[in-house]
Write a protein that holds these residues in place. Structure first.
Motif, PDB file in Angstrom:
ATOM      1  N   GLY A 200      32.077 -54.076 -68.005  1.00  0.00           N
ATOM      2  CA  GLY A 200      32.947 -52.919 -67.882  1.00  0.00           C
ATOM      3  C   GLY A 200      34.224 -52.990 -68.688  1.00  0.00           C
ATOM      4  O   GLY A 200      35.219 -52.328 -68.346  1.00  0.00           O
ATOM      5  N   LEU A 201      34.216 -53.759 -69.780  1.00  0.00           N
ATOM      6  CA  LEU A 201      35.396 -53.910 -70.613  1.00  0.00           C
ATOM      7  C   LEU A 201      35.149 -53.324 -72.005  1.00  0.00           C
ATOM      8  O   LEU A 201      34.000 -53.105 -72.403  1.00  0.00           O
ATOM      9  N   SER A 202      36.243 -53.083 -72.727  1.00  0.00           N
ATOM     10  CA  SER A 202      36.125 -52.621 -74.110  1.00  0.00           C
ATOM     11  C   SER A 202      36.832 -53.615 -75.017  1.00  0.00           C
ATOM     12  O   SER A 202      37.766 -54.310 -74.602  1.00  0.00           O
ATOM     13  N   VAL A 203      36.363 -53.703 -76.278  1.00  0.00           N
ATOM     14  CA  VAL A 203      36.856 -54.717 -77.201  1.00  0.00           C
ATOM     15  C   VAL A 203      37.158 -54.108 -78.572  1.00  0.00           C
ATOM     16  O   VAL A 203      36.693 -53.018 -78.906  1.00  0.00           O
ATOM     17  N   HIS A 204      37.942 -54.865 -79.353  1.00  0.00           N
ATOM     18  CA  HIS A 204      38.231 -54.492 -80.732  1.00  0.00           C
ATOM     19  C   HIS A 204      38.283 -55.767 -81.572  1.00  0.00           C
ATOM     20  O   HIS A 204      38.055 -56.860 -81.074  1.00  0.00           O
ATOM     21  N   ASN A 205      38.584 -55.599 -82.857  1.00  0.00           N
ATOM     22  CA  ASN A 205      38.659 -56.735 -83.788  1.00  0.00           C
ATOM     23  C   ASN A 205      37.412 -57.604 -83.686  1.00  0.00           C
ATOM     24  O   ASN A 205      37.480 -58.820 -83.456  1.00  0.00           O
ATOM     25  N   ILE A 206      36.271 -56.992 -83.889  1.00  0.00           N
ATOM     26  CA  ILE A 206      34.982 -57.689 -83.814  1.00  0.00           C
ATOM     27  C   ILE A 206      34.783 -58.485 -85.104  1.00  0.00           C
ATOM     28  O   ILE A 206      34.842 -57.930 -86.203  1.00  0.00           O
ATOM     29  N   ARG A 207      34.526 -59.792 -84.956  1.00  0.00           N
ATOM     30  CA  ARG A 207      34.444 -60.680 -86.109  1.00  0.00           C
ATOM     31  C   ARG A 207      33.155 -61.493 -86.063  1.00  0.00           C
ATOM     32  O   ARG A 207      32.839 -62.113 -85.054  1.00  0.00           O
ATOM     33  N   TYR A 208      32.452 -61.496 -87.188  1.00  0.00           N
ATOM     34  CA  TYR A 208      31.201 -62.250 -87.300  1.00  0.00           C
ATOM     35  C   TYR A 208      31.488 -63.746 -87.274  1.00  0.00           C
ATOM     36  O   TYR A 208      32.410 -64.238 -87.929  1.00  0.00           O
ATOM     37  N   ARG A 266      31.492 -71.534 -78.401  1.00  0.00           N
ATOM     38  CA  ARG A 266      32.435 -72.052 -77.411  1.00  0.00           C
ATOM     39  C   ARG A 266      33.228 -73.230 -77.970  1.00  0.00           C
ATOM     40  O   ARG A 266      34.440 -73.361 -77.743  1.00  0.00           O
ATOM     41  N   LYS A 267      32.543 -74.092 -78.726  1.00  0.00           N
ATOM     42  CA  LYS A 267      33.245 -75.217 -79.345  1.00  0.00           C
ATOM     43  C   LYS A 267      34.259 -74.714 -80.363  1.00  0.00           C
ATOM     44  O   LYS A 267      35.383 -75.236 -80.460  1.00  0.00           O
ATOM     45  N   ALA A 268      33.875 -73.698 -81.139  1.00  0.00           N
ATOM     46  CA  ALA A 268      34.797 -73.128 -82.115  1.00  0.00           C
ATOM     47  C   ALA A 268      36.035 -72.560 -81.427  1.00  0.00           C
ATOM     48  O   ALA A 268      37.164 -72.714 -81.909  1.00  0.00           O
ATOM     49  N   PHE A 269      35.838 -71.896 -80.280  1.00  0.00           N
ATOM     50  CA  PHE A 269      36.972 -71.356 -79.552  1.00  0.00           C
ATOM     51  C   PHE A 269      37.853 -72.476 -79.013  1.00  0.00           C
ATOM     52  O   PHE A 269      39.077 -72.416 -79.086  1.00  0.00           O
ATOM     53  N   ARG A 270      37.230 -73.513 -78.489  1.00  0.00           N
ATOM     54  CA  ARG A 270      37.983 -74.652 -77.959  1.00  0.00           C
ATOM     55  C   ARG A 270      38.839 -75.293 -79.057  1.00  0.00           C
ATOM     56  O   ARG A 270      39.976 -75.720 -78.828  1.00  0.00           O
ATOM     57  N   ASP A 271      38.266 -75.338 -80.295  1.00  0.00           N
ATOM     58  CA  ASP A 271      38.960 -75.964 -81.411  1.00  0.00           C
ATOM     59  C   ASP A 271      39.845 -74.974 -82.166  1.00  0.00           C
ATOM     60  O   ASP A 271      40.329 -75.297 -83.265  1.00  0.00           O
ATOM     61  N   GLN A 272      39.998 -73.764 -81.619  1.00  0.00           N
ATOM     62  CA  GLN A 272      40.819 -72.716 -82.214  1.00  0.00           C
ATOM     63  C   GLN A 272      40.337 -72.325 -83.613  1.00  0.00           C
ATOM     64  O   GLN A 272      41.134 -72.094 -84.528  1.00  0.00           O
ATOM     65  N   ARG A 273      39.010 -72.232 -83.742  1.00  0.00           N
ATOM     66  CA  ARG A 273      38.397 -71.786 -84.992  1.00  0.00           C
ATOM     67  C   ARG A 273      37.751 -70.422 -84.842  1.00  0.00           C
ATOM     68  O   ARG A 273      36.865 -70.053 -85.596  1.00  0.00           O
ATOM     69  N   ASP A 274      38.197 -69.653 -83.851  1.00  0.00           N
ATOM     70  CA  ASP A 274      37.635 -68.335 -83.598  1.00  0.00           C
ATOM     71  C   ASP A 274      38.361 -67.264 -84.415  1.00  0.00           C
ATOM     72  O   ASP A 274      37.952 -66.127 -84.421  1.00  0.00           O
TER      73      ASP A 274
END
Length: 274
Positions: A200-208, A266-274
């Protein structure tokens, strides 16, 4: 990830097909099951020839990994204590890992051959094309190519937090939002729809982020990160999900998976590579 088999090289060019040799590998397949030797490996051509009197003409060429050819035998065979049918999902744990990827990819093609034996237009027999990976109707000439379903995998973020969900049935670990793209959709539209439908959420800045062939569902997984539009309460879709929760980068629970796209994201997000 699962498809990363370097330094081995996967080559699926159909025009490079050749006759099998003794050490080539054969997927003995029926109804999403394959024969494994002692649950650990696929049999070789010389084994299936000696054990089940297989004629080379019965085999369908699939692909090569390095100099090893992979072939398909689409008939049931007699099993014993060493050679048993196992679910093709077992390829996820097969060692070495490159052989698991090969088995899964072979099973993807096997399922396509199994489910396209007859023409969907006129009902006549489909036969393999001699020049490309295709099946051609023996009567009306309709051609069918291997099917690959696109699936979006979405890491929804809110600053230093990421949204993880648990499915209502089946897989019981925290994972990312995902779903099949539908007819007429772009992948970005599929991202927006799946997030809205599931939480039920909306998003923006969609990145491959990246992609992964996932033979177990005949899919191509395509990963995206997307930022939350507005900080509103989650509205969970209980038909598919049992739980959804925000986690800090360094507080995400483990899921035990090391070779799937969602784990890499998830690892990329943890390592701030998102």
């Amino acid at each position: 990830m699962f498809q990363d088999i370097s330094p081995r090289v996967f080559d699926n060019h159909y025009e490079k097909r050749r006759q099998p040799v003794a050490t080539d590998v054969v997927l003995v397949y029926a109804n999403r099951q394959a024969v494994l030797f002692q649950g650990q490996r696929l049999p070789q051509f010389q084994e299936v020839t000696n054990k089940w009197q297989v004629n080379p003409d019965e085999l369908i060429y699939l692909f090569n990994i390095d100099q090893t050819g992979f072939y398909l035998l689409r008939r049931r065979v007699a099993t014993d204590s060493d050679y048993q049918y196992a679910p093709t999902s077992d390829f996820q744990a097969l060692q070495p890992a490159w052989l698991g990827f090969a088995g899964a990819t072979a099973a993807h093609l096997a399922w396509w051959y199994e489910t396209n034996q007859f023409c969907g237009r006129c009902g006549q027999q489909m036969v393999p094309d001699q020049n490309q990976r295709a099946l051609t109707c023996s009567k009306c000439g309709r051609q069918v190519f291997p099917s690959i379903a696109p699936v979006v995998v979405v890491g929804v973020t809110r600053g230093d937090q990421i949204l993880l969900t648990k499915r209502a049935v089946g897989y019981d670990k925290y994972t990312l939002i995902s779903g099949f793209a539908e007819i007429g959709e772009t992948l970005e539209d599929a991202v927006r729809r799946e997030v809205t439908e599931e939480v039920g959420l909306s998003v923006h800045n969609i990145r491959y982020f990246g992609s992964q062939p996932w033979a177990f569902s005949e899919s191509l997984l395509v990963g995206f990160f997307a930022e939350l539009d507005a900080d509103v309460p989650i509205a969970l879709e209980y038909d598919e999900l049992a739980q959804a929760q925000w986690f800090q980068r360094d507080e995400m629970p483990g899921d035990g998976a090391k070779f799937i796209l969602a784990a890499a994201m998830r690892k990329a997000f943890r390592d701030q590579r998102d």
